[in-house]
Design a protein around this motif. Structure first.
Motif, PDB file in Angstrom:
ATOM      1  N   LYS A  29      18.999   2.957  -1.280  1.00  0.00           N
ATOM      2  CA  LYS A  29      18.252   3.790  -2.228  1.00  0.00           C
ATOM      3  C   LYS A  29      18.591   3.429  -3.677  1.00  0.00           C
ATOM      4  O   LYS A  29      17.953   3.933  -4.598  1.00  0.00           O
ATOM      5  CB  LYS A  29      18.576   5.271  -1.983  1.00  0.00           C
ATOM      6  CG  LYS A  29      18.250   5.763  -0.577  1.00  0.00           C
ATOM      7  CD  LYS A  29      18.738   7.194  -0.379  1.00  0.00           C
ATOM      8  CE  LYS A  29      18.560   7.667   1.047  1.00  0.00           C
ATOM      9  NZ  LYS A  29      19.108   9.036   1.246  1.00  0.00           N
ATOM     10  N   SER A  30      19.592   2.571  -3.864  1.00  0.00           N
ATOM     11  CA  SER A  30      20.022   2.199  -5.211  1.00  0.00           C
ATOM     12  C   SER A  30      18.938   1.395  -5.916  1.00  0.00           C
ATOM     13  O   SER A  30      18.262   0.567  -5.306  1.00  0.00           O
ATOM     14  CB  SER A  30      21.314   1.376  -5.153  1.00  0.00           C
ATOM     15  OG  SER A  30      22.349   2.104  -4.513  1.00  0.00           O
ATOM     16  N   HIS A  31      18.813   1.597  -7.214  1.00  0.00           N
ATOM     17  CA  HIS A  31      17.707   1.041  -7.971  1.00  0.00           C
ATOM     18  C   HIS A  31      17.868  -0.448  -8.260  1.00  0.00           C
ATOM     19  O   HIS A  31      18.958  -0.902  -8.633  1.00  0.00           O
ATOM     20  CB  HIS A  31      17.541   1.800  -9.293  1.00  0.00           C
ATOM     21  CG  HIS A  31      17.027   3.195  -9.112  1.00  0.00           C
ATOM     22  ND1 HIS A  31      15.738   3.553  -9.403  1.00  0.00           N
ATOM     23  CD2 HIS A  31      17.628   4.315  -8.639  1.00  0.00           C
ATOM     24  CE1 HIS A  31      15.563   4.840  -9.141  1.00  0.00           C
ATOM     25  NE2 HIS A  31      16.695   5.321  -8.672  1.00  0.00           N
ATOM     26  N   PRO A  32      16.788  -1.218  -8.126  1.00  0.00           N
ATOM     27  CA  PRO A  32      16.855  -2.662  -8.411  1.00  0.00           C
ATOM     28  C   PRO A  32      17.154  -2.966  -9.868  1.00  0.00           C
ATOM     29  O   PRO A  32      17.707  -4.024 -10.172  1.00  0.00           O
ATOM     30  CB  PRO A  32      15.453  -3.163  -8.018  1.00  0.00           C
ATOM     31  CG  PRO A  32      14.569  -1.956  -8.080  1.00  0.00           C
ATOM     32  CD  PRO A  32      15.445  -0.807  -7.671  1.00  0.00           C
ATOM     33  N   GLU A  33      16.805  -2.061 -10.777  1.00  0.00           N
ATOM     34  CA  GLU A  33      17.078  -2.285 -12.199  1.00  0.00           C
ATOM     35  C   GLU A  33      18.573  -2.484 -12.467  1.00  0.00           C
ATOM     36  O   GLU A  33      18.952  -3.179 -13.405  1.00  0.00           O
ATOM     37  CB  GLU A  33      16.569  -1.112 -13.043  1.00  0.00           C
ATOM     38  CG  GLU A  33      15.059  -0.967 -13.092  1.00  0.00           C
ATOM     39  CD  GLU A  33      14.499  -0.221 -11.887  1.00  0.00           C
ATOM     40  OE1 GLU A  33      13.266  -0.075 -11.816  1.00  0.00           O
ATOM     41  OE2 GLU A  33      15.286   0.208 -11.017  1.00  0.00           O
ATOM     42  N   MET A  34      19.377  -1.880 -11.623  1.00  0.00           N
ATOM     43  CA  MET A  34      20.822  -2.029 -11.771  1.00  0.00           C
ATOM     44  C   MET A  34      21.351  -3.199 -10.945  1.00  0.00           C
ATOM     45  O   MET A  34      22.182  -3.979 -11.416  1.00  0.00           O
ATOM     46  CB  MET A  34      21.532  -0.743 -11.340  1.00  0.00           C
ATOM     47  CG  MET A  34      23.046  -0.851 -11.364  1.00  0.00           C
ATOM     48  SD  MET A  34      23.831   0.687 -10.821  1.00  0.00           S
ATOM     49  CE  MET A  34      25.562   0.216 -10.886  1.00  0.00           C
TER      50      MET A  34
END
Length: 280
Positions: free
Chosen positions: A222-227
């Motif tokens: 669920k972690s964001h690709p932007e990071m």
């Protein structure tokens, strides 16, 4: 002490909350390109004032860069251009070698301390910030010999107020170790989520049958690709190294099943069980 938080999301917001509770941060400036995040952070009491970068750096004793690692790498030289010998700059990135390398020849390099709080969740934004997030977690300071003594002591004091356990290592070693204990976990989670989404087309079935084991394993997906894309990019060679080893291990399990070699399968599992003695 006045603190500037550049990036008022999960990590920056959590640090601000804890440092304010401890009384170390008397006033917090917030800097972020996302206006909604700034307004939320102000409403939630994470920051005291919405500010420009220049104003925040000028009026703060400590500047915390809590933005994606590629953005930190680009912005850090600009921030160091703005500081004097009475100010300290720290980052919170999951990769370190590229960041420290970007400012190795900067005249204000000694005002910077490379720091990595080993904590995070799949959530993002100021609303995800938690005041006791860092308690008893590891906090890593890299290349401490390249930071001014008073700057280093201030960041150590920050870690102490966050209630973290401090570790010291060089940036290159840090990136190797985090590839093995953090970055590969996220790639594995993303891959598993994509596998299930590809093979199991019934979303209701996934929801109804998902066990706690599956849910915890894919939580990181669920972690964001932007990071995470910047992290994988900055730590590419180390991530590829550990990924190749991971693929080798998966092939061992695949081979054991294909050949009905259940003794070998048990051996692989028992070897994996050794992690119990390390992570309790």
């Amino acid at each position: 002490m006045k603190v500037a938080i550049v990036g008022v999301g999960l990590i920056g917001g959590s640090m601000a909350l804890k440092l304010k509770e401890k009384g170390l941060a008397k006033f917090v400036y917030g800097v972020d390109f996302n206006e909604n995040h700034l307004q939320q952070a102000k409403t939630l009491g994470i920051i005291d004032e919405i500010s420009t970068l220049e104003n925040a750096v000028e009026n703060s004793d400590l500047v915390i860069l809590a933005i994606p690692v590629d953005a930190t790498r680009k912005l850090l030289p600009t921030v160091l251009d703005l500081v004097n010998e009475n100010k300290t700059v720290m980052d919170v990135g999951s990769t370190k070698f590229g960041i420290v390398n970007a400012v190795k020849n900067h005249p204000n390099r000694k005002r910077f301390v490379a720091f990595h709080p080993m904590w995070g969740t799949e959530n993002s934004g100021p609303q995800a910030a938690k005041i006791d997030s860092f308690s008893e977690r590891a906090g890593v300071i890299c290349d401490k010999e390249n930071s001014a003594e008073e700057a280093l002591k201030l960041v150590e004091k920050v870690a102490e107020n966050l209630e973290m356990n401090l570790l010291y290592m060089d940036a290159e070693s840090h990136d190797i170790h985090t590839a093995y204990i953090s970055h590969i976990s996220h790639i594995t989670s993303y891959a598993l989520a994509n596998t299930v989404l590809e093979k199991e087309r019934e979303e209701d079935t996934i929801f109804q049958l998902a066990s706690s084991g599956f849910s915890s394993t894919v939580r990181l997906a669920k972690s964001h690709p932007e990071m995470w894309v910047p992290i994988f990019k900055q730590n590419k060679e180390n991530v590829l190294d550990v990924l190749n080893e991971h693929i080798t291990q998966l092939r061992k399990f695949k081979s054991a099943l294909e050949k009905d070699n259940y003794e070998y399968l048990e051996e692989l599992i028992r070897n994996a069980n050794k992690i119990r003695g390390i992570l309790r």
